[in-house]
Enzyme design. Structure first.
Site, mmCIF file in Angstrom:
data_model
loop_
_atom_site.group_PDB
_atom_site.id
_atom_site.type_symbol
_atom_site.label_atom_id
_atom_site.label_comp_id
_atom_site.label_asym_id
_atom_site.label_seq_id
_atom_site.Cartn_x
_atom_site.Cartn_y
_atom_site.Cartn_z
ATOM 1 N N ASN A 1 -8.351 8.212 6.070
ATOM 2 C CA ASN A 1 -7.454 7.608 5.082
ATOM 3 C C ASN A 1 -6.015 7.616 5.570
ATOM 4 O OD1 ASN A 1 -9.725 7.406 3.564
ATOM 5 N ND2 ASN A 1 -9.259 9.148 2.239
ATOM 6 N N ARG B 1 0.857 -1.208 0.000
ATOM 7 C CA ARG B 1 0.000 0.000 0.000
ATOM 8 C C ARG B 1 0.890 1.255 0.000
ATOM 9 N NH1 ARG B 1 -2.401 -3.786 -0.170
ATOM 10 N NH2 ARG B 1 -2.247 -3.131 -2.312
ATOM 11 N N SER C 1 -18.284 5.007 4.060
ATOM 12 C CA SER C 1 -19.470 4.146 4.119
ATOM 13 C C SER C 1 -20.210 4.283 5.442
ATOM 14 C CB SER C 1 -19.057 2.685 3.922
ATOM 15 O OG SER C 1 -18.162 2.296 4.939
ATOM 16 N N ALA D 1 -16.835 12.006 -5.694
ATOM 17 C CA ALA D 1 -16.259 13.135 -4.952
ATOM 18 C C ALA D 1 -15.617 14.143 -5.893
ATOM 19 C CB ALA D 1 -15.230 12.615 -3.943
ATOM 20 N N ASN E 1 -21.363 11.330 -1.211
ATOM 21 C CA ASN E 1 -20.896 9.949 -1.339
ATOM 22 C C ASN E 1 -21.463 9.354 -2.624
ATOM 23 O OD1 ASN E 1 -19.231 8.138 0.186
ATOM 24 N ND2 ASN E 1 -21.000 6.829 0.500
ATOM 25 N N HIS F 1 -6.821 7.616 11.622
ATOM 26 C CA HIS F 1 -6.478 6.191 11.563
ATOM 27 C C HIS F 1 -5.007 5.958 11.219
ATOM 28 C CE1 HIS F 1 -10.974 4.948 10.833
ATOM 29 N NE2 HIS F 1 -10.718 5.271 12.077
HETATM 30 N N1 APR Z 1 -16.648 9.384 -4.696
HETATM 31 C C1 APR Z 1 -17.337 9.393 -3.531
HETATM 32 N N2 APR Z 1 -17.589 8.290 -2.807
HETATM 33 C C2 APR Z 1 -17.099 7.131 -3.268
HETATM 34 C C3 APR Z 1 -16.356 7.042 -4.466
HETATM 35 C C4 APR Z 1 -16.150 8.249 -5.205
HETATM 36 N N3 APR Z 1 -15.481 8.264 -6.335
HETATM 37 N N4 APR Z 1 -16.012 5.737 -4.667
HETATM 38 C C5 APR Z 1 -16.502 5.046 -3.631
HETATM 39 N N5 APR Z 1 -17.166 5.886 -2.784
HETATM 40 C C6 APR Z 1 -17.830 5.556 -1.530
HETATM 41 C C7 APR Z 1 -18.398 4.152 -1.440
HETATM 42 O O1 APR Z 1 -19.706 4.132 -1.978
HETATM 43 C C8 APR Z 1 -18.374 3.895 0.070
HETATM 44 O O2 APR Z 1 -19.585 4.316 0.668
HETATM 45 O O3 APR Z 1 -16.854 5.627 -0.511
HETATM 46 C C9 APR Z 1 -17.223 4.785 0.560
HETATM 47 C C10 APR Z 1 -15.975 4.014 0.981
HETATM 48 O O4 APR Z 1 -16.296 3.210 2.086
HETATM 49 P P1 APR Z 1 -15.235 2.232 2.760
HETATM 50 O O5 APR Z 1 -14.549 1.433 1.705
HETATM 51 O O6 APR Z 1 -15.966 1.490 3.832
HETATM 52 O O7 APR Z 1 -14.135 3.213 3.378
HETATM 53 P P2 APR Z 1 -14.164 4.062 4.715
HETATM 54 O O8 APR Z 1 -15.557 4.501 5.047
HETATM 55 O O9 APR Z 1 -13.128 5.098 4.593
HETATM 56 O O10 APR Z 1 -13.699 2.974 5.787
HETATM 57 C C11 APR Z 1 -13.554 3.371 7.120
HETATM 58 O O11 APR Z 1 -12.662 1.253 7.784
HETATM 59 O O12 APR Z 1 -11.283 -0.533 7.319
HETATM 60 C C12 APR Z 1 -11.435 0.618 8.044
HETATM 61 O O13 APR Z 1 -9.760 1.936 9.026
HETATM 62 C C13 APR Z 1 -10.336 1.614 7.782
HETATM 63 O O14 APR Z 1 -10.440 4.014 7.583
HETATM 64 C C14 APR Z 1 -11.065 2.806 7.218
HETATM 65 C C15 APR Z 1 -12.458 2.654 7.812
#
Ligand code: APR
Length: 244
Positions: free
Chosen positions: A96, A63, A182, A224, A206, A113
């Site tokens: 992130n 990563r 999410s 985004a 989102n 995080h």
């Molecule tokens: N623009 C906006 N939103 C987007 C895009 C985009 N281009 N692509 C994807 N998404 C949305 C998805 O629909 C989803 O709802 O971004 C969200 C990403 O969700 P996750 O993958 O669950 O990521 P996140 O919410 O940051 O996870 C939280 O979980 O695993 C742990 O510590 C880790 O920081 C992380 C935390």
């Protein structure tokens, strides 16, 4: 729709993996439920690290190396512009571990995080900037002990960083904005309720409705990179030249 933007002084913005998706960084909860081919509990828990340190170090090494190949996108850049121009308090809290907000130029930024480009030495408890590979068990840049470095990443079951500062900002904020997350992981998923309880307007941007979407006054669905620049321009325009 939200109330008058001229009343807004203090802003808290929460970002998640979705803001970096258009830069080519994988989100966590893809359609297959896997993160770059791994179950989250196999790479992102202290137990996983104790069980198979090489697997976890390799995973984060990959990563970290990938960061060299990606660039901030229009959404990161727009938030950096807002940071530079906004006269009131502003705090960008990111979940992130990539450095794309940093590279876009955001200053009032906090990585709740942790960060891929930071390592934590379990021997001296120090944290150091780091861009190499941990699988080769390098020595700690601070105490020179080898074999004690781990990614400076908050894993499941560990306490996110700077929660007191974040909670204080949520209490003070007039506008809370969540972008590309999410809403599946607490405590970040609960920030909207804290901010709203203390009187903030709340906006979500989102790709699809997050798990806590119903908590927000307004939800804008889309990418985004398409939504955030327009929202920033609108906000800066509405507060007017006399303040910005
Ligand atoms: N623009 C906006 N939103 C987007 C895009 C985009 N281009 N692509 C994807 N998404 C949305 C998805 O629909 C989803 O709802 O971004 C969200 C990403 O969700 P996750 O993958 O669950 O990521 P996140 O919410 O940051 O996870 C939280 O979980 O695993 C742990 O510590 C880790 O920081 C992380 C935390």
């Amino acid at each position: 729709m939200m109330g008058c933007m001229k009343d807004i002084q203090n802003i808290v913005i929460l970002t998640g993996a979705g803001i970096s998706a258009e830069s080519g960084v994988a989100t966590f909860r893809g359609p297959d439920g896997l993160w770059e081919g791994h179950r989250v509990e196999d790479v992102a828990t202290p137990e996983a690290f104790a069980r198979d340190p090489a697997l976890v170090q390799n995973f984060y090494d990959e990563r970290r190396a990938k960061l060299q190949t990606v660039q901030p996108n229009a959404a990161h850049q727009a938030l950096a512009k807002l940071d530079a121009k906004w006269p009131g308090d502003l705090l960008l809290v990111t979940q992130n571990v990539d450095d794309l907000h940093d590279r876009a130029g955001s200053k009032r930024l906090l990585h709740m995080h942790g960060e891929l480009n930071s390592v934590w030495c379990r021997f001296c408890d120090g944290r150091s900037a780091f861009e190499g590979q941990l699988a080769s068990t390098p020595a700690c840049p601070r105490c020179s002990q080898a074999g004690y470095l781990r990614p400076d990443i908050v894993w499941f079951g560990e306490m996110p960083y700077q929660m007191e500062r974040i909670e204080a900002a949520l209490v003070q904020c007039d506008l809370f904005v969540s972008i590309g997350t999410s809403g599946a992981v607490y405590p970040a998923a609960g920030f909207v309720q804290s901010a709203r309880y203390h009187g903030a307007q709340t906006l979500e941007m989102n790709l699809d409705p997050s798990e806590g979407s119903f908590h927000f006054h307004e939800s804008r669905m889309g990418r985004a990179g398409d939504l955030v620049p327009g929202w920033v321009e609108g906000l800066l325009r509405e507060v007017g030249d006399e303040r910005v």
